[in-house]
Each structure stands twice: as structure tokens, then as C-alpha cells.
Design an enzyme around this catalytic site. Structure first.
Site, mmCIF file in Angstrom:
data_model
loop_
_atom_site.group_PDB
_atom_site.id
_atom_site.type_symbol
_atom_site.label_atom_id
_atom_site.label_comp_id
_atom_site.label_asym_id
_atom_site.label_seq_id
_atom_site.Cartn_x
_atom_site.Cartn_y
_atom_site.Cartn_z
ATOM 1 N N HIS A 10 8.019 14.559 -11.939
ATOM 2 C CA HIS A 10 7.613 13.704 -10.818
ATOM 3 C C HIS A 10 6.405 14.330 -10.150
ATOM 4 O O HIS A 10 6.533 15.122 -9.218
ATOM 5 C CB HIS A 10 8.786 13.531 -9.852
ATOM 6 C CG HIS A 10 8.509 12.591 -8.720
ATOM 7 N ND1 HIS A 10 9.517 11.993 -7.982
ATOM 8 C CD2 HIS A 10 7.350 12.122 -8.191
ATOM 9 C CE1 HIS A 10 8.992 11.210 -7.052
ATOM 10 N NE2 HIS A 10 7.661 11.289 -7.149
ATOM 11 N N HIS A 12 2.250 13.044 -9.283
ATOM 12 C CA HIS A 12 1.189 12.029 -9.360
ATOM 13 C C HIS A 12 -0.136 12.759 -9.565
ATOM 14 O O HIS A 12 -0.489 13.609 -8.738
ATOM 15 C CB HIS A 12 1.139 11.228 -8.063
ATOM 16 C CG HIS A 12 2.437 10.557 -7.721
ATOM 17 N ND1 HIS A 12 2.685 9.234 -7.989
ATOM 18 C CD2 HIS A 12 3.577 11.041 -7.147
ATOM 19 C CE1 HIS A 12 3.909 8.919 -7.581
ATOM 20 N NE2 HIS A 12 4.475 10.004 -7.072
ATOM 21 N N HIS A 189 10.359 4.889 -8.435
ATOM 22 C CA HIS A 189 10.674 5.483 -7.137
ATOM 23 C C HIS A 189 11.667 4.549 -6.451
ATOM 24 O O HIS A 189 11.439 3.332 -6.380
ATOM 25 C CB HIS A 189 9.437 5.562 -6.252
ATOM 26 C CG HIS A 189 8.466 6.659 -6.598
ATOM 27 N ND1 HIS A 189 7.957 6.848 -7.856
ATOM 28 C CD2 HIS A 189 7.905 7.629 -5.819
ATOM 29 C CE1 HIS A 189 7.128 7.896 -7.826
ATOM 30 N NE2 HIS A 189 7.084 8.377 -6.611
ATOM 31 N N GLU A 192 13.684 6.696 -1.550
ATOM 32 C CA GLU A 192 12.909 7.738 -0.852
ATOM 33 C C GLU A 192 12.960 7.380 0.639
ATOM 34 O O GLU A 192 13.625 8.040 1.423
ATOM 35 C CB GLU A 192 11.465 7.783 -1.364
ATOM 36 C CG GLU A 192 10.593 8.839 -0.677
ATOM 37 C CD GLU A 192 9.119 8.780 -1.112
ATOM 38 O OE1 GLU A 192 8.661 7.749 -1.638
ATOM 39 O OE2 GLU A 192 8.415 9.793 -0.878
ATOM 40 N N ASP A 270 5.733 16.096 -6.592
ATOM 41 C CA ASP A 270 5.264 14.805 -6.080
ATOM 42 C C ASP A 270 3.735 14.785 -5.928
ATOM 43 O O ASP A 270 3.026 14.300 -6.815
ATOM 44 C CB ASP A 270 5.980 14.471 -4.759
ATOM 45 C CG ASP A 270 6.062 12.978 -4.482
ATOM 46 O OD1 ASP A 270 5.613 12.184 -5.323
ATOM 47 O OD2 ASP A 270 6.594 12.605 -3.414
ATOM 48 N N ASP A 271 3.237 15.294 -4.798
ATOM 49 C CA ASP A 271 1.791 15.289 -4.510
ATOM 50 C C ASP A 271 1.411 16.652 -3.944
ATOM 51 O O ASP A 271 1.186 16.800 -2.739
ATOM 52 C CB ASP A 271 1.471 14.183 -3.496
ATOM 53 C CG ASP A 271 1.896 12.817 -4.014
ATOM 54 O OD1 ASP A 271 1.186 12.275 -4.873
ATOM 55 O OD2 ASP A 271 2.956 12.323 -3.584
HETATM 56 N N1 ADE Z 1 2.589 7.746 -4.523
HETATM 57 C C1 ADE Z 1 2.276 9.038 -4.497
HETATM 58 N N2 ADE Z 1 3.272 9.740 -3.927
HETATM 59 C C2 ADE Z 1 4.247 8.867 -3.598
HETATM 60 C C3 ADE Z 1 5.515 8.977 -3.005
HETATM 61 N N3 ADE Z 1 6.027 10.142 -2.583
HETATM 62 N N4 ADE Z 1 6.234 7.846 -2.803
HETATM 63 C C4 ADE Z 1 5.740 6.679 -3.182
HETATM 64 N N5 ADE Z 1 4.553 6.524 -3.759
HETATM 65 C C5 ADE Z 1 3.799 7.609 -3.968
HETATM 66 ZN ZN ZN Z 2 6.260 10.233 -6.083
#
Ligand code: ADE
Ligand code: ZN
Length: 329
Positions: A10, A12, A189, A192, A270-271
Site C-alpha cells: 500500500h 502511492h 481503499h 479509512e 501509504d504516502d
Molecule cells: N490517495 C493517496 N493516499 C490516499 C489515502 N490515504 N486514502 C485515499 N486516497 C489516497
Molecule cells: Zn492509500
């Protein structure tokens, strides 16, 4: 100290765009940004998912050419190697680029030219998952998917991301049906910020093989039982959950409860350019917060191998590497 060998499920690609690279790409592309690096850094304070997404999409304005996508991918792999990543299933948001006029082929070619050599260059096997933006029309997602299939893009699967609440998985049934009919794996997703009902929809309507985040599943014990009984993996992102205010602090994260209840949990970033850490930092954060043992860390790493879309002959050597790490502790 040897690093735990990791599989990351997971992440991006766009979320690995570091502030320094934003300025480097802006300079190369002749784009004048209306702020300096320090001012940009001050914007990395989020109140919820949408406040993060606003910055995430805005920062992409500097990513324009195949070379930009290739450089972004290479920068991630370089950092992932340091983190002990041995396999990654990387999310790419094609609509975050096509919607601002970047041709689909530019982003797919730039990313895939680097991924195809990730194993030999970085010791990381890789595959690509095209994620659709749920806050844009399903018809647009279907058109992008059709183009991806027509160009024979090297994808292992499709996913669903972006602003969750108000954009249920049910809206994307046709997109996921077409993806599955074309041999693509499905993830989404869900849970969340959105309710457990969205996790049920992802499972029953989109027929996903794993759920990204899924943390709010804990609010529905029937859902937890279903996830455990069917060993549906949840790709959990602890530092993301803190920075997007899904939980107050890392100590409040329900990871221990998730493990106690028998969920197949994996740890992910994630990011990472936005949330204060790559996958190794996420592992370190939960290890320190919950005093996790080497056995527990190895279980999390093994869960990711089993949750991956890797063939059996690639899983066995990774499991052996993880076991070697565990035995050495
Ligand atoms: N796009 C990038 N990160 C995300 C996240 N945590 N939740 C939903 N979309 C995303
Ligand atoms: Zn994500």
C-alpha cells in the site's frame, strides 16, 4: 543490525514525491512555484483525508514528462531498498495525471521502464496497480481502464482511492467487473474514513482480494469475523492514520487489537513523503509503541508475503529471508 525483509502493498507512487524533488522537477520544467521549500513544508499539516489530498494533487503539477515519472519511481525504489523492501505492489493514480493533460502513455511508460528493471537495479521485484479516483465519475475510470487494457499496460491489478466518504465502492462495480474479466486483481481503499458498510461493498460488490486500510472494520464484529474467516488482508498504514487524524496518536492505533482478533494485517507507508516515514519508519513506530517482538514483526512481514500477488515460487524465498531475520534476533 540486519533489516527485516519487507513486502509493501500500500504505497502511492505520487505519495513518494518529496518536497526537494518537487523543486527539482519544477526547475527542469520551467515552472515557477509560488512558494519556497520552507513554505511548502509548512503546508504538511493535515486535518483529514481531503486536506491531504488537496496538497497531494496540487504538488503533481510539476510531474509532466516520462523522465519525471521515471525519476520519481527511481527515487522511491532507492529509498525502499534502504527500508528493506524486497517486493512492492505500487499504486499509480492515472487520472491524477490525465485530468491535467498528461497523456496516459507518458505516465505508464515512465513508471514501467523503471519498474521492469527494479529487481536487477534495486533488488526489489515490483508490479503496478492502477488506482481509480472514486471522487471522479465511474465512467471516467472505465474509459481509463479501457485505454490501459488497449495499450497493454503492465498491470497486476486495479484499486480505488481518493476521497472516500460519499463515494461508495458500489459506484464502481462495472469498472471492477471489466478489470476482473481482463485478468486483473482487485483491491480497494475502504474503511479509512468511510464506514464498515464500504468494506462490505468492496468485498461483496468489487470482490477485492484485499482491503486498503480497513481500520474502521473493527466497528462491525460480523465484518471482522468475515475478514478473519476468509483471511482477507488489510493493508494498514499507521503513520498515515495518525497524520490524517484517523487516530489521535500512534499509541491509540488499534493494531494490537487487529492482531489479537486474528486479522491478516500488513504494515505499509501509504504516502511516505507526506506522513513522516517510509515503511521501515512505520514498522519502527508500531514496534516502539507496542513493544512488538521479533516474532510479531516477522508475522507482519509474512502476512504481506501471503497477501501479495506474487507467485508461489517467489514467496518461498522471501519467507525464508524473513525466517532467517527472525532467527537472527
Ligand atoms: N490517495 C493517496 N493516499 C490516499 C489515502 N490515504 N486514502 C485515499 N486516497 C489516497
Ligand atoms: Zn492509500
Amino acid at each position: 543490525m540486519r533489516t527485516l525483509p519487507k513486502v509493501e502493498l500500500h504505497i502511492h507512487l505520487e505519495g513518494t514525491l518529496e518536497p526537494e524533488l518537487i523543486f527539482e522537477l519544477a526547475a527542469r520544467n520551467g515552472i515557477q512555484l509560488p512558494y519556497d521549500l520552507d513554505e511548502l513544508r509548512r503546508r504538511y499539516e493535515f486535518t483529514d483525508l481531503q486536506s491531504f489530498l488537496d496538497l497531494y494533487y496540487a504538488n503533481l503539477s510539476v510531474v509532466l514528462t516520462e523522465q519525471d515519472f521515471a525519476d520519481l519511481t527511481r527515487a522511491y525504489l532507492r529509498r525502499a531498498r534502504e527500508a528493506g523492501v524486497r517486493h512492492v505492489e505500487l499504486f499509480l493514480d492515472p487520472q491524477a495525471h490525465t485530468s491535467r493533460g498528461v497523456p496516459l502513455a507518458t505516465c505508464i511508460n515512465g513508471v514501467s521502464e523503471v519498474l521492469k528493471n527494479s529487481e536487477s537495479e534495486f533488488g526489489i521485484s515490483s508490479s503496478l496497480i492502477a488506482t481509480f479516483l472514486r471522487d471522479r465519475p465511474a465512467a471516467e475510470a472505465l474509459a481509463v481502464l479501457t485505454e490501459l487494457i488497449a495499450m497493454d499496460a503492465p498491470l497486476v491489478g486495479v484499486g480505488l482511492d481518493s476521497a472516500e466518504v460519499g463515494h461508495p465502492p458500489a459506484d464502481f462495480v462495472e469498472v471492477f467487473d471489466v478489470a476482473r474479466a481482463n485478468g486483473l486483481q482487485c483491491v480497494a481503499h475502504a474503511g479509512e474514513e468511510g464506514p464498515p458498510e464500504y468494506v462490505w461493498q468492496a468485498l461483496e460488490l468489487l470482490r477485492v482480494a484485499r482491503v486498503d486500510h480497513g481500520i474502521r472494520s473493527l466497528e462491525d464484529s460480523t465484518l471482522v469475523d468475515y475478514l478473519v474467516a476468509n483471511r482477507i488482508p488489510l493493508t494498514v498504514c499507521p503513520l498515515s492514520n495518525v497524520r490524517l487524524r484517523v487516530v489521535d496518536t500512534i499509541a491509540d492505533h488499534p493494531l494490537p487489537e487487529m492482531l489479537d482478533r486474528g486479522l491478516c494485517v500488513t504494515i505499509n507507508s501509504d504516502d511516505p513523503a507526506y506522513f513522516g516515514g517510509y515503511v521501515d519508519d512505520n514498522f519502527a513506530a508500531v514496534r516502539d509503541a507496542f513493544d512488538l517482538s521479533a516474532d510479531q514483526l516477522a508475522t507482519l512481514a509474512r502476512n504481506a508475503v501471503s497477501a501479495s500477488f506474487l507467485p508461489a515460487d517467489r514467496r518461498a524465498p522471501l519467507l525464508a529471508e524473513i525466517e532467517e531475520w527472525r532467527a537472527s534476533r
